[in-house]
Design a protein around this motif. Structure first.
Motif, PDB file in Angstrom:
ATOM      1  N   THR A 279       0.824  -1.208   0.000  1.00  0.00           N
ATOM      2  CA  THR A 279       0.000   0.000   0.000  1.00  0.00           C
ATOM      3  C   THR A 279       0.856   1.255   0.000  1.00  0.00           C
ATOM      4  N   VAL A 280       0.213   2.407  -0.105  1.00  0.00           N
ATOM      5  CA  VAL A 280       0.840   3.709   0.142  1.00  0.00           C
ATOM      6  C   VAL A 280      -0.045   4.455   1.125  1.00  0.00           C
ATOM      7  N   TYR A 281       0.564   5.126   2.080  1.00  0.00           N
ATOM      8  CA  TYR A 281      -0.192   5.858   3.090  1.00  0.00           C
ATOM      9  C   TYR A 281      -0.603   7.241   2.587  1.00  0.00           C
ATOM     10  N   ASN A 282       0.183   7.799   1.674  1.00  0.00           N
ATOM     11  CA  ASN A 282      -0.101   9.146   1.172  1.00  0.00           C
ATOM     12  C   ASN A 282      -1.139   9.072   0.058  1.00  0.00           C
ATOM     13  N   SER A 311       4.721  -0.574   3.051  1.00  0.00           N
ATOM     14  CA  SER A 311       4.512   0.770   2.520  1.00  0.00           C
ATOM     15  C   SER A 311       5.491   1.046   1.385  1.00  0.00           C
ATOM     16  N   LEU A 312       4.971   1.640   0.307  1.00  0.00           N
ATOM     17  CA  LEU A 312       5.805   2.058  -0.812  1.00  0.00           C
ATOM     18  C   LEU A 312       5.876   3.580  -0.888  1.00  0.00           C
ATOM     19  N   ASP A 313       5.620   4.244   0.242  1.00  0.00           N
ATOM     20  CA  ASP A 313       5.712   5.703   0.302  1.00  0.00           C
ATOM     21  C   ASP A 313       7.166   6.143   0.159  1.00  0.00           C
ATOM     22  N   THR A 314       7.379   7.209  -0.595  1.00  0.00           N
ATOM     23  CA  THR A 314       8.742   7.725  -0.766  1.00  0.00           C
ATOM     24  C   THR A 314       9.181   8.597   0.408  1.00  0.00           C
ATOM     25  N   ASP A 315       8.226   9.163   1.133  1.00  0.00           N
ATOM     26  CA  ASP A 315       8.525  10.054   2.252  1.00  0.00           C
ATOM     27  C   ASP A 315       8.557   9.246   3.553  1.00  0.00           C
ATOM     28  N   GLU A 316       9.758   8.988   4.065  1.00  0.00           N
ATOM     29  CA  GLU A 316       9.901   8.155   5.256  1.00  0.00           C
ATOM     30  C   GLU A 316       9.248   8.791   6.485  1.00  0.00           C
TER      31      GLU A 316
END
Length: 383
Positions: A279-282, A311-316
């Motif tokens: 998933t992505v959280y953003n 998570s595959l979000d780029t913003d840690e």
């Protein structure tokens, strides 16, 4: 002329020049708000900037004057926590009438196509938010909640794309549409959704043609470039997974750091029923979806159920903030959508879920194309 006279003349000339600068006017009435403060604010790229304010009298009349922006800019009137958004692109006079009871949605604004359209978008977004809030309270099974949420958001996006963004991307309201939010997240994702990047690109091209030097044009253009890079299909080497490893574990190992920088291995969960969630959280759907996952987790955790959420979000930092209170295993791949696991597991859209039995065997895949309606009953069968 004496030196003092020259200085005074220069000062008066400067004041005269300032007074003659092109300006716009925002005026109107707010009924039922006597003695309340009305704030006039600019919605800048970096955040909200206070411009002016006034204390309303019995008739609720107000008038604000400000220097005309060199390119279309966004402003708002604020009464307590209620907001009226509008745009300015000339030396116009914007007339707004509102009531304190339904200030943010029941106002009228005259003689401005852009601002009439902005109000339409505000009402559409408000309706979507209400529907999503009701969905979150319905305690539906995860599959039904996820499919319903997908339907609501995708229907909204299709409508806005067709009637507000692609129809006239040169209009100020098209830009406004790009940055609407749901549950605090942007509805249109310019960094990881290829179709949404196209929306940003259409508006960026139009703005750059007319206002190439404006801050908003440059910011939008840079966002599109970044989004195009993020969503470009990378050239990836074929990943070879030893057959014996698959045979031994039944799943392909995932080993990623959690919030505390500890490596969490998927195969260590053998003996439990596991929901593997990419998933992505953003994302506008993320918070409501995680609420539904929490219901599922609370129901089955004591019976040996676990969620392994990748998570595959780029913003840690953003990921850590959002995942901090979640009770299940949260890991993140810093490679984002270029993660090797995306390739190995054949992920083509997010979110995608896999159900794993107690022997570490993959049983079923669920995504937005097949739906997740049977997920809870599938879990029941193997518990």
């Amino acid at each position: 002329m004496k030196k003092g006279g020259i200085l005074m003349f220069g000062l008066l000339l400067g004041l005269s020049a300032c007074n003659n600068e092109p300006k716009f006017v925002v005026e109107g009435e707010v009924s039922g708000a006597e003695n309340q403060m009305l704030y006039f604010e600019e919605s800048g790229i970096e955040g909200v900037i206070s411009v002016d304010s006034t204390k309303l009298n019995a008739n609720g009349a107000f008038r604000f004057t400000q220097k005309r922006p060199i390119a279309p800019e966004f402003y708002r009137l604020r009464l307590k926590d209620n907001i009226i958004n509008f745009a300015i692109d000339s030396t116009e006079v914007v007339n707004i009438k509102a009531d304190s009871k339904n200030f943010a949605t029941g106002y009228t604004i005259e003689d401005s196509e852009n601002n009439i359209k902005i109000k339409e978008l505000v009402l559409l977004q408000n309706d979507l938010q209400n529907k999503v809030n009701e969905l979150g309270k319905a305690n539906l099974p995860l599959g039904i909640a996820q499919d319903s949420l997908n339907f609501l958001i995708n229907s909204y996006k299709d409508n806005v794309k067709r009637n507000y963004i692609f129809k006239e991307p040169n209009k100020t309201y098209a830009y406004f549409a790009l940055f609407q939010t749901l549950n605090g997240y942007m509805i249109f994702d310019p960094l990881s959704n290829k179709e949404d990047v196209k929306c940003f690109g259409a508006v960026a091209t139009s703005m750059n043609n007319v206002y190439p030097h404006s801050d908003r044009s440059r910011n939008l253009y840079n966002t599109v470039i970044k989004g195009m890079k993020n969503t470009r299909t990378p050239k990836m080497d074929t990943v070879s997974v030893p057959a014996e490893k698959i045979k031994e574990s039944g799943v392909i190992e995932i080993a990623l750091n959690d919030l505390n920088a500890h490596v969490q291995k998927l195969t260590d969960l053998k003996g439990k029923v596991v929901l593997l969630d990419f998933t992505v959280y953003n994302n506008a759907m993320s918070s409501t979806r995680n609420l539904a996952l929490r219901e599922l987790y609370n129901k089955y955790a004591e019976r040996g159920f676990e969620i392994y959420q990748v998570s595959l979000d780029t913003d840690e930092h953003f990921w850590k903030t959002q995942a901090d209170k979640l009770p299940w295993i949260c890991v993140r791949d810093p490679n984002g959508i270029y993660s090797a696991y995306v390739n190995i597991y054949g992920i083509s859209n997010l979110p995608t879920v896999f159900l794993i039995n107690r022997n570490n065997e993959l049983l079923k895949r669920y995504d937005s194309t097949t739906g997740m309606l049977s997920l809870q009953s599938d879990i029941e069968k193997i518990m």
